[in-house]
Design an enzyme around this catalytic site. Sequence first.
Site, PDB file in Angstrom:
ATOM      1  N   GLU A   1       0.823  -1.222   0.000  1.00 60.28           N
ATOM      2  CA  GLU A   1       0.000   0.000   0.000  1.00 60.28           C
ATOM      3  C   GLU A   1       0.855   1.269   0.000  1.00 60.28           C
ATOM      4  OE1 GLU A   1      -3.036  -0.409   3.026  1.00 60.28           O
ATOM      5  OE2 GLU A   1      -4.028  -1.982   1.875  1.00 60.28           O
TER       6      GLU A   1
ATOM      7  N   ASP B   1      -4.230  -1.028  11.906  1.00 60.69           N
ATOM      8  CA  ASP B   1      -5.083  -2.152  11.500  1.00 60.69           C
ATOM      9  C   ASP B   1      -4.277  -3.431  11.695  1.00 60.69           C
ATOM     10  OD1 ASP B   1      -6.715  -4.048  10.441  1.00 60.69           O
ATOM     11  OD2 ASP B   1      -6.677  -3.294   8.371  1.00 60.69           O
TER      12      ASP B   1
ATOM     13  N   ASP C   1     -13.827  -4.477   9.969  1.00 65.22           N
ATOM     14  CA  ASP C   1     -13.544  -4.710   8.543  1.00 65.22           C
ATOM     15  C   ASP C   1     -13.910  -6.161   8.206  1.00 65.22           C
ATOM     16  OD1 ASP C   1     -12.501  -5.033   6.005  1.00 65.22           O
ATOM     17  OD2 ASP C   1     -10.411  -4.795   6.568  1.00 65.22           O
TER      18      ASP C   1
ATOM     19  N   LYS D   1     -15.829  -1.301   1.933  1.00 70.96           N
ATOM     20  CA  LYS D   1     -15.116  -1.699   0.716  1.00 70.96           C
ATOM     21  C   LYS D   1     -16.152  -2.210  -0.273  1.00 70.96           C
ATOM     22  CE  LYS D   1     -10.872  -3.381   3.021  1.00 70.96           C
ATOM     23  NZ  LYS D   1     -10.334  -4.546   3.768  1.00 70.96           N
TER      24      LYS D   1
ATOM     25  N   SER E   1     -12.620   2.509   2.069  1.00 68.15           N
ATOM     26  CA  SER E   1     -11.279   1.934   1.954  1.00 68.15           C
ATOM     27  C   SER E   1     -10.957   1.444   0.546  1.00 68.15           C
ATOM     28  CB  SER E   1     -11.162   0.755   2.920  1.00 68.15           C
ATOM     29  OG  SER E   1      -9.949   0.061   2.730  1.00 68.15           O
ATOM     30  N   HIS E   2      -9.701   1.633   0.184  1.00 67.75           N
ATOM     31  CA  HIS E   2      -9.098   0.955  -0.977  1.00 67.75           C
ATOM     32  C   HIS E   2      -8.878  -0.514  -0.618  1.00 67.75           C
ATOM     33  CE1 HIS E   2      -4.731   1.371   0.670  1.00 67.75           C
ATOM     34  NE2 HIS E   2      -5.595   1.183   1.624  1.00 67.75           N
TER      35      HIS E   2
END
Length: 428
Positions: free
Chosen positions: A204, A241, A312, A337, A364-365
Site C-alpha cells: 500500500e 489495523d 472490517d 469496501k 477503503s481501498h
Amino acid sequence: MSVYIDKVKAREVFDSRGNPTVEVDVILSDGVRGRAEVPSGASTGEKEAVELRDGGSRLEGKGVLKAVDNVNTEINDALHGKDPFNQADIDNTMIKLDGTPNKSRLGANAILGVSMATARAAANEQGVPLYRYLGGTDLEIPQTFHNVINGGVHAQNDIDTQEFLITPIKRTTTREGIEMIANTYHTLKKVLHDAGYDTGLGDEGGFAPNLKTTEDAVKMLYKAIEEAGYKPGVDIAIAIDPASSEFYDEKTGNYNFEGSEKTPKEMADYYENLVKEFPAIISIEDPFSEDDWDSFVKFTKRMGGKIQIVDDDLVVTNPEIIRKAVKDGAGNAILIKLNQIGTVTETLEAMRVARKNNFKTMISHRSGETGDTFISDFAVATNAGEMKSGAMARSERVEKYNQLLRIEEELGEAGDRISVYPNDVDKD
Ligand SMILES: C=C(OP(=O)(O)O)C(=O)O
Ligand SMILES: [Mg+2]
C-alpha cells in the site's frame, strides 16, 4: 425515447500487484460511456462476496476471464435496454441473475465492475462529476488515513500489525492535511534510513522496514511526526489495523502475535496499554478475528468510549452483518469496501445502516488497487467522514488523494460549503 444501456463490455487488465482484474465499460444508447476497474484484497474476510478467479495454470490461476465472459454475455443480455439512472434496478437485476447469496456464480468482481461503470456512465450522461451525481449537494471531504508502515500480509517483514496509518487532525483544508502527511512521510523515510532500516515499500505504498514489534513501528511514527514539525495526537493522529484474523489460531482461540501466544483477554490488555503508552492512537481496526465476535463486543464496552474500533473482516460491508454488529455493540465504526459486498446499492445500504446507528464509516481501498479513483468520489458523495487509501507513494494510492484535491477545488469554485471532517462543528 430516453437513453438506455446499449452494451456492457469487460476486459482483463492488471492491478497494482500484477494480478489480473476486471475492467468494465458501460455504453449508453447515445454513445456516452462509463468505465470502472475492480480492486482486490489480500487479507480478505471469509464472508466477502466471491471474487471469481479462473484456476488452472494461466497467470497462476488468477485470471478473471470467466468473470469477463459473464459480463460480456449474461450480464450484457440482462442489462441491455435498462435505465442507467436506476442504479438499484441495475444492481438488483444482477443480484437476481447471479442467484447465489455471495455472488459466486457470476463473480462479485464482474457485478461490481458493471455496477460502478453504470454510475459513471449515468454521471457522464448528465455531464456532472461522479460525486455530484451520487451525492447532490452539501458534501464533505473525508478525513484521510494514510498507511505509511506496512506489515502483516502486505509486506515481507516481521511486524504482525498490517497497517500503521497517520491522519491529519489539525488542518483547515484537505490540501493542507495531505501536505502534512507528505512531509511526515518523507521524514519517516529519513528516520527509518538513519536508524538503519530498509525503506522499500509494501503493497500500500508504506515503508516495509524489518521492525520487530508494533511498538517499534509506532515509536518511528512519533519520531517522524515530531521531526516533521508536528505534534502527535494534536496535529497528526495514528490509527492501526492489526487485521488480526491473519494471526488468530482457530484451534486454540488465541492470537500468535509478534512472538507470543496471547488469549483474547491478553490481546485486549495489550491494546489498552498500547493506547495508554501512545495516546496519539485514535483508531484500531479488526483488533480481533472475524471468528472472535465476543471479544469485539467486550472490547467495545471497554474501549469504545475512548477510541474508534473499526469493523472490517468482521462485517465485510454486509448490511445484515452490520445490523448484528449494531445490535450486539461490536465496534463503533465500519470499514466500507465496495468489492466486499459487490454492488454500489448494497454499499449505500451498508453505510445507511451504519450511520443511522451512529457508527462512523471509513471508505477503503484494497491492497491490490487500480488507477480508478471511484472511492474518492464515493467518499465525498456519501459524506463518509473518513477514507483510507495508502501512503503518499504508488500512484494507484496517491491518485485517490489527488482526486479529493480536485473535488475540494471544484466545490470551492461552485460555491459549496467546504467542510473537512472532523473539524466541522456539524460532525455527526
Ligand atoms: C485494505 C485492507 O487490506 P486488504 O485489501 O488486503 O483486505 C484492510 O485490511 O483494511
Ligand atoms: Mg482491514
